[in-house]
Enzyme design. Structure first.
Site, PDB file in Angstrom:
ATOM      1  N   LYS A   1     -50.213  52.129 -21.320  1.00  0.00           N
ATOM      2  CA  LYS A   1     -49.480  52.071 -22.040  1.00  0.00           C
ATOM      3  C   LYS A   1     -49.591  54.264 -22.207  1.00  0.00           C
ATOM      4  CE  LYS A   1     -46.566  52.269 -26.302  1.00  0.00           C
ATOM      5  NZ  LYS A   1     -46.335  51.444 -27.639  1.00  0.00           N
TER       6      LYS A   1
ATOM      7  N   CYS B   1     -43.475  48.591 -25.493  1.00  0.00           N
ATOM      8  CA  CYS B   1     -43.332  48.482 -26.859  1.00  0.00           C
ATOM      9  C   CYS B   1     -42.256  49.529 -26.743  1.00  0.00           C
ATOM     10  CB  CYS B   1     -44.548  48.171 -27.650  1.00  0.00           C
ATOM     11  SG  CYS B   1     -43.460  48.185 -29.531  1.00  0.00           S
TER      12      CYS B   1
ATOM     13  N   GLU C   1     -46.773  41.563 -24.749  1.00  0.00           N
ATOM     14  CA  GLU C   1     -47.814  42.294 -25.328  1.00  0.00           C
ATOM     15  C   GLU C   1     -49.160  42.239 -26.050  1.00  0.00           C
ATOM     16  OE1 GLU C   1     -48.296  47.166 -26.914  1.00  0.00           O
ATOM     17  OE2 GLU C   1     -47.135  45.875 -28.046  1.00  0.00           O
TER      18      GLU C   1
END
Length: 503
Positions: free
Chosen positions: A325, A377, A254
């Site tokens: 995301k 995540c 990330e």
């Protein structure tokens, strides 16, 4: 005094559940500890909400203590302030088990709890998974990833495992009814044995094996967004990648590239050309920013070859082979009520804490012919969102993260445990690349096949076998367990007059 001791025991029961999750993984604890807690709450059923809340405070106070690390180290608050925020968070999460116990106690006699409590517990856990953006961490089913019960995960998912644990523990808790206790023991044995048998079944089949590599930069969180460190960080990732160019796929974690994507074009062009010339693809995390709308996205992008037969590099700025995301982390990636909160403390004004959301359902990344369902995540903790991005041709799941926020706590180990559950539920290998650990390859059975040491810079290469086919959970989701729990609730409602149903 007797009542205070009962509340203390409930808090201890809740706290001890932490030992059932990674990195401790003492999974046999869950049913007896839950049974003891249920028994105590049954004795305090006229104060069931408070009793359930105290149990929850022990459960979350110990289980998510890792959140305190990020608040204390990066939040810019004094110790009293960080502890107060932790207490507020744990107090909020404790409302959900309190709600489950309160509703069960209000409408059902204790002997009917084994039928009613699992329904209300799973209902409250569902609420916890989406209310205020959701925080489904420490759901009980995750503790069983290494137990025989995990064989049920491809059939009924982690939510179903939680329901089975509640059914067995509730029956054991009815120790005033000898037959119920016997039923509890037999049902516990039956679900574990049947789970082990189910674990032997192959729900999906192998498709093709690829050589996959990942890089773990181990960049200190304090340096992540320091402009002077951008080039050294990017150089480090390229250096660690040098031995990996013969892999079919290379993964960086990330936001591995710390520059905004529009500003990193020369660097990305260089990496893109190198990957293409080496007949491979590289996936990296990066932040994209639109100067006109002032919007930022936490992205994964593919560089190099989109397909093995590609004749030209696919990457150009804002190309469609990317993932944005969707499920943003509160405070870390968006700040609710930000006009009020941002001025209060540095915790509410962290770098990169105002992202725009990507769509809930997006196309898979395609890298060198491999189709990957992404989760950045926190998103890996939401099975329904992961399922929404799994398609018939999805080969693997890729999840990237930066757990440097949480230091040497047990948070990263729990995060890896959650990723393992997604692999088992959906029958797809999971590739987990992180900044400082725990980076790992997970097969379609949820087993770790290779991993990097935590808090070390390095790279890892391993063969990964893509799979095809659908698990029952991928096809039906939580519907079968929802129907079962609803039927149990209906039985409990229609049996209310039979006060000694289990005697």
């Amino acid at each position: 005094m007797k009542t205070l001791l009962a509340y203390l025991l409930l808090a201890i029961c809740g706290a001890s559940l932490t030992l059932a999750f990674a990195p401790f993984s003492i999974w046999p604890l869950v049913i007896p500890v839950l049974a003891l807690a249920i028994r105590q709450i049954a004795k305090l059923r006229h104060r069931a909400f408070l009793a359930g809340w105290v149990f929850g405070m022990g459960w979350f106070g110990a289980g998510i203590s890792w959140v305190h690390v990020s608040i204390a180290d990066f939040g810019g608050l004094p110790l009293v302030g960080s502890l107060a925020i932790m207490a507020l968070l744990c107090g909020y999460l404790s409302l959900f088990p309190a709600l489950a116990f309160s509703l069960t106690s209000r409408f059902f006699t204790v002997n009917l709890w084994p039928l009613a409590l699992p329904f209300f517990w799973c209902l409250s856990e569902w609420l916890r998974s989406w209310l205020l953006s959701g925080f489904p961490w420490l759901s009980l089913g995750y503790s069983q990833i290494d137990s025989p019960l995990s064989g049920w995960a491809p059939i009924i998912g982690e939510t179903g495992l939680t329901a089975l644990l509640l059914i067995a523990a509730s029956l054991l808790a009815c120790n005033g009814f000898k037959r119920a206790t016997l039923y509890g023991g037999l049902i516990s044995l039956a679900i574990y044995v049947s789970g082990w048998l189910a674990l032997q079944h192959a729900w999906v089949s192998p498709k093709q094996t690829y050589s996959v590599a990942m890089v773990q930069g181990n960049i200190p969180q304090s340096l992540r967004w320091v402009p002077e460190q951008d080039q050294p960080t990017m150089d480090k990732y390229l250096h660690l990648t040098e031995p990996l160019w013969n892999s079919d796929l290379i993964i960086w974690p990330e936001a591995a590239v710390p520059k905004l994507e529009p500003l990193a074009q020369p660097y990305l062009a260089r990496v893109n050309e190198r990957a293409f010339n080496e007949n491979t693809a590289l996936i990296t995390g990066i932040v994209n920013f639109n100067w006109e709308t002032q919007e930022a996205w936490n992205n994964l992008i593919v560089l190099g070859k989109r397909t093995p037969t590609a004749t030209l590099p696919d990457y150009q700025y804002f190309h469609n082979n990317r993932f944005a995301k969707h499920h943003l982390l509160p405070v870390g990636e968006f700040v609710p009520f930000e006009d009020w909160l941002r001025p209060l403390a540095p915790l509410f004004d962290l770098p990169m804490s105002s992202f725009a959301r990507g769509a809930y359902q997006q196309a898979n990344l395609e890298a060198n012919g491999i189709h990957l369902a992404p989760a950045i995540c926190f998103e890996i903790a939401f099975p329904r969102q992961v399922a929404a991005n799994l398609y018939a041709n999805t080969d693997m799941i890729i999840t990237v993260s930066n757990d440097a926020w949480f230091g040497r706590s047990h948070g990263p180990a729990q995060h890896l445990e959650i990723a393992r559950m997604r692999a088992l539920e959906f029958g797809r290998p999971v590739l987990r690349a992180t900044n400082n650990g725990i980076s790992a390859f997970i097969d379609a059975k949820g087993q770790i096949t290779a991993r990097l040491p935590q808090f070390e810079a390095g790279s890892l290469t391993a063969p990964v076998t893509a799979t095809e086919g659908l698990t029952p959970y991928r096809q039906l989701g939580d519907l079968p367990m929802g129907i079962l729990l609803t039927l149990l609730l209906i039985v409990s409602i229609t049996s209310k007059k039979h006060r000694r149903l289990f005697s």
